[in-house]
Design a protein around this motif. Structure first.
Motif, short mmCIF file in Angstrom:
data_model
loop_
_atom_site.label_atom_id
_atom_site.label_comp_id
_atom_site.label_asym_id
_atom_site.label_seq_id
_atom_site.Cartn_x
_atom_site.Cartn_y
_atom_site.Cartn_z
N LYS A 182 1.56 6.73 0.36
CA LYS A 182 2.87 7.20 -0.35
C LYS A 182 3.60 8.41 0.01
O LYS A 182 4.78 8.87 0.66
CB LYS A 182 2.76 7.47 -1.93
CG LYS A 182 2.60 5.98 -2.65
CD LYS A 182 2.16 6.41 -3.97
CE LYS A 182 3.38 6.80 -4.68
NZ LYS A 182 2.99 6.89 -6.26
N LEU A 183 2.57 9.42 0.70
CA LEU A 183 3.07 10.70 1.15
C LEU A 183 3.68 10.46 2.62
O LEU A 183 4.34 11.08 3.00
CB LEU A 183 1.84 11.80 1.19
CG LEU A 183 2.04 13.03 1.82
CD1 LEU A 183 2.95 13.54 1.12
CD2 LEU A 183 0.75 13.81 1.89
N ARG B 70 -5.50 10.56 9.56
CA ARG B 70 -6.72 11.25 9.62
C ARG B 70 -6.98 12.29 8.60
O ARG B 70 -7.39 12.19 7.61
CB ARG B 70 -6.79 12.06 11.14
CG ARG B 70 -7.00 11.03 12.04
CD ARG B 70 -6.90 11.83 13.36
NE ARG B 70 -7.14 10.94 14.75
CZ ARG B 70 -6.89 11.22 15.98
NH1 ARG B 70 -6.55 12.41 16.26
NH2 ARG B 70 -7.24 10.44 16.91
N ARG B 71 -5.99 13.33 8.75
CA ARG B 71 -6.01 14.55 7.57
C ARG B 71 -4.50 14.55 7.00
O ARG B 71 -3.58 14.31 7.54
CB ARG B 71 -6.49 15.64 8.10
CG ARG B 71 -7.96 15.82 8.63
CD ARG B 71 -8.39 17.23 9.12
NE ARG B 71 -7.69 17.69 10.41
CZ ARG B 71 -7.87 18.90 11.22
NH1 ARG B 71 -8.66 19.59 10.39
NH2 ARG B 71 -6.91 19.06 11.97
N PHE B 72 -4.62 14.93 5.67
CA PHE B 72 -3.31 15.33 5.09
C PHE B 72 -3.53 16.57 4.11
O PHE B 72 -4.42 16.82 3.74
CB PHE B 72 -2.98 14.01 4.40
CG PHE B 72 -3.76 13.70 3.20
CD1 PHE B 72 -3.18 13.98 1.85
CD2 PHE B 72 -4.74 12.97 3.35
CE1 PHE B 72 -4.08 13.67 0.61
CE2 PHE B 72 -5.49 12.56 2.20
CZ PHE B 72 -5.16 13.04 1.06
N ARG B 73 -2.48 17.02 3.81
CA ARG B 73 -2.27 18.10 2.89
C ARG B 73 -1.00 17.95 1.87
O ARG B 73 -0.19 18.04 2.43
CB ARG B 73 -2.35 19.62 3.59
CG ARG B 73 -2.00 20.74 2.91
CD ARG B 73 -2.21 21.96 3.56
NE ARG B 73 -1.53 23.25 2.87
CZ ARG B 73 -1.66 24.37 3.46
NH1 ARG B 73 -1.65 24.80 4.41
NH2 ARG B 73 -1.05 25.43 2.56
N GLU B 74 -1.24 18.07 0.90
CA GLU B 74 -0.31 17.79 -0.30
C GLU B 74 0.33 19.23 -0.55
O GLU B 74 -0.31 20.15 -0.32
CB GLU B 74 -0.84 17.09 -1.48
CG GLU B 74 -1.24 15.70 -1.11
CD GLU B 74 -1.64 15.15 -2.55
OE1 GLU B 74 -1.92 15.51 -3.70
OE2 GLU B 74 -1.93 13.64 -2.54
N LYS C 14 0.84 -1.18 0.07
CA LYS C 14 -0.02 0.09 0.05
C LYS C 14 0.92 1.29 -0.01
O LYS C 14 0.33 2.28 -0.56
CB LYS C 14 -0.91 0.07 1.20
CG LYS C 14 -2.21 -1.00 1.16
CD LYS C 14 -3.11 -0.93 2.27
CE LYS C 14 -4.09 -1.89 2.30
NZ LYS C 14 -5.09 -1.51 3.11
N PHE C 15 2.08 1.13 0.43
CA PHE C 15 2.86 2.35 0.38
C PHE C 15 3.63 2.67 -1.02
O PHE C 15 4.15 3.70 -1.13
CB PHE C 15 4.19 2.14 1.03
CG PHE C 15 3.93 1.96 2.79
CD1 PHE C 15 4.02 3.04 3.54
CD2 PHE C 15 3.73 0.70 3.31
CE1 PHE C 15 3.74 2.96 4.91
CE2 PHE C 15 3.75 0.55 4.80
CZ PHE C 15 3.53 1.66 5.29
N GLU C 16 3.15 1.77 -1.93
CA GLU C 16 3.57 2.33 -3.33
C GLU C 16 2.17 2.41 -4.28
O GLU C 16 2.06 2.86 -5.41
CB GLU C 16 4.01 1.01 -4.16
CG GLU C 16 5.36 0.74 -3.41
CD GLU C 16 6.57 2.03 -3.32
OE1 GLU C 16 6.33 2.68 -4.46
OE2 GLU C 16 7.46 1.96 -2.39
N THR C 17 1.04 2.20 -3.62
CA THR C 17 -0.37 2.17 -4.34
C THR C 17 -1.25 3.30 -3.96
O THR C 17 -1.82 3.94 -4.61
CB THR C 17 -0.96 0.76 -4.37
OG1 THR C 17 -1.37 0.17 -3.17
CG2 THR C 17 0.04 -0.22 -5.33
#
Length: 314
Positions: free
Chosen positions: A163-164, A233-237, A155-158
Motif C-alpha cells: 500500500k505504501l 527490501r526495506r521501508f520507512r513509514e 495485495k496493493f490493498e491488503t
C-alpha cells in the motif's frame, strides 16, 4: 553564533521578492507540482545508473539529476538523511530517487518523499531484470502527457508495505495537477503487477488508439520500456507527528457567525433583535386600553372627569 540563530538570520527576508520566495517554499494546501531529485549514493552500478537515467526521462522537465556520487546520503542510517534533506531543499524537490550498490544489497533503488524538506517516508527496492528505453526502439509520446497506472493484484490493498509502494509510485509519477485533461493526453500506461513472492513487475507501455467502427476507439498497449522487476527490501513509514501535520486540512472558507448545524444536519441561524418599546409603537389596541390611556392622560393634565348624570345619582 549557533546554527538555529544563523538559520533565522539567513531566512529573514529583506525584500518583498525574498518573502514571496520563502512563502513559495512553505508547505502548500494544494501541491500543483512536485519535482523529483535523482542522485547517486556512495557506490553505484551501471544498472542503477541506467535505471535513474530512464526514470529521469519519464519525469522530464519535472526533475533534477545529480551525476556525482554522494557519500553522505544514507537515509536508513542515523543522521544520514541530513545531506539528502539539504539537496532537496536546495533544488526545491519534494520527491527523491537514490541509487547505490553494495555486496549485501546489489542494484539498490530508493524512492521517497519529503514534507517541508524533512524526510517523510521511503521504500528500498532491489532491481532485477532491467531493460532500458533504448532497447525497445523509438516511441512516440506527446509533450505534457500523463501516464495512467494499473495495479494488478489485491495485495496493493491488503499488504501495508505494498500500500505504501502504491502511494509513493502514484505520487512520484503524478506530475502537474490539472483541472481538465484531454483524452489524447493519456498516451502512456504503467502496469505494476504483484507476484506471489511480493516481487513487483514494472512495465511501461504506450497507448495506441485505433479505429473500432464506433465512437469509442480501440486501445492497444505497446511496451516501450523501461521494464524491471522490483524486490521490496526495506521501508520507512512517516512518523506520527509529521504525518499528522502533513494531513492537516486548512480551512479555506470563513466561519459564519451565529450559524450552527443541528443533529439532523440542518443549518440553524440566530438573528439579533434589539430591545423594542412596545408602548410607544403604533399598534392596534382594544377599546378598554384606549379608555384607560385617555383617563390617565386627562388626570395628568389636571382635568376633572365628567360629572355623573341625574339618573346615575338617584
Amino acid at each position: 553564533m549557533t546554527t538555529d540563530k544563523l538559520k533565522q538570520r539567513l531566512q529573514k527576508p529583506k525584500t518583498k521578492k525574498g518573502a514571496r520566495l520563502l512563502r513559495a517554499r512553505e508547505p502548500q494546501a494544494v501541491e500543483v507540482l512536485k519535482k523529483a531529485l535523482f542522485l547517486f549514493g556512495h557506490n553505484t552500478s551501471q544498472v542503477i545508473k541506467d535505471v535513474l537515467a530512464d526514470l529521469h526521462k519519464l519525469k522530464w522537465q519535472e526533475s533534477v539529476k545529480y551525476t556525482r556520487k554522494n557519500d553522505d546520503v544514507k537515509p536508513f542510517e542515523a543522521g544520514g538523511e541530513a545531506s539528502l534533506e539539504h539537496f532537496c531543499k536546495k533544488t526545491d524537490c519534494g520527491l527523491f530517487a537514490v541509487g547505490n550498490h553494495t555486496k549485501k544489497r546489489p542494484h539498490n533503488l530508493l524512492l521517497g518523499r519529503m514534507y517541508n524538506y524533512h524526510l517523510y517516508d521511503m521504500v528500498e527496492f532491489g532491481v532485477v531484470g532491467f531493460k532500458s528505453l533504448g532497447s525497445f526502439g523509438c516511441a512516440r509520446c506527446q509533450l505534457g502527457g500523463k501516464p495512467s497506472f494499473l495495479f494488478v493484484g489485491d495485495k496493493f490493498e491488503t499488504v501495508p508495505v505494498l500500500k505504501l509502494v502504491k502511494n509513493i509510485l502514484l505520487d512520484f509519477f503524478r506530475g502537474r495537477v490539472v483541472k481538465q485533461l484531454n483524452v489524447m493526453g493519456l498516451d502512456r500506461a504503467v502496469v505494476v503487477m504483484a507476484a506471489a513472492d511480493d516481487k513487483l513487475a514494472f512495465v511501461h507501455c504506450q497507448i495506441n488508439l485505433k479505429k473500432s467502427g464506433t465512437q469509442v476507439p480501440q486501445m492497444e498497449l505497446k511496451e516501450i520500456g523501461p521494464r524491471m522487476h522490483l524486490e521490496v527490501r526495506r521501508f520507512r513509514e512517516a512518523p506520527a507527528d509529521l504525518s499528522k501535520e502533513a494531513h492537516k486540512r486548512l480551512e479555506t472558507k470563513k466561519k459564519e457567525k451565529n450559524v450552527d448545524i443541528d443533529t439532523l444536519h440542518n443549518k440553524v441561524g440566530r438573528v439579533y433583535v434589539p430591545r423594542q418599546d412596545v408602548d410607544s409603537m403604533a399598534l392596534t389596541k382594544p377599546k378598554g386600553v384606549k379608555r384607560k390611556q385617555r383617563e390617565d392622560r386627562e388626570q395628568r393634565m389636571g382635568k376633572k372627569t365628567r360629572k355623573p348624570s341625574a339618573h346615575e345619582t338617584e
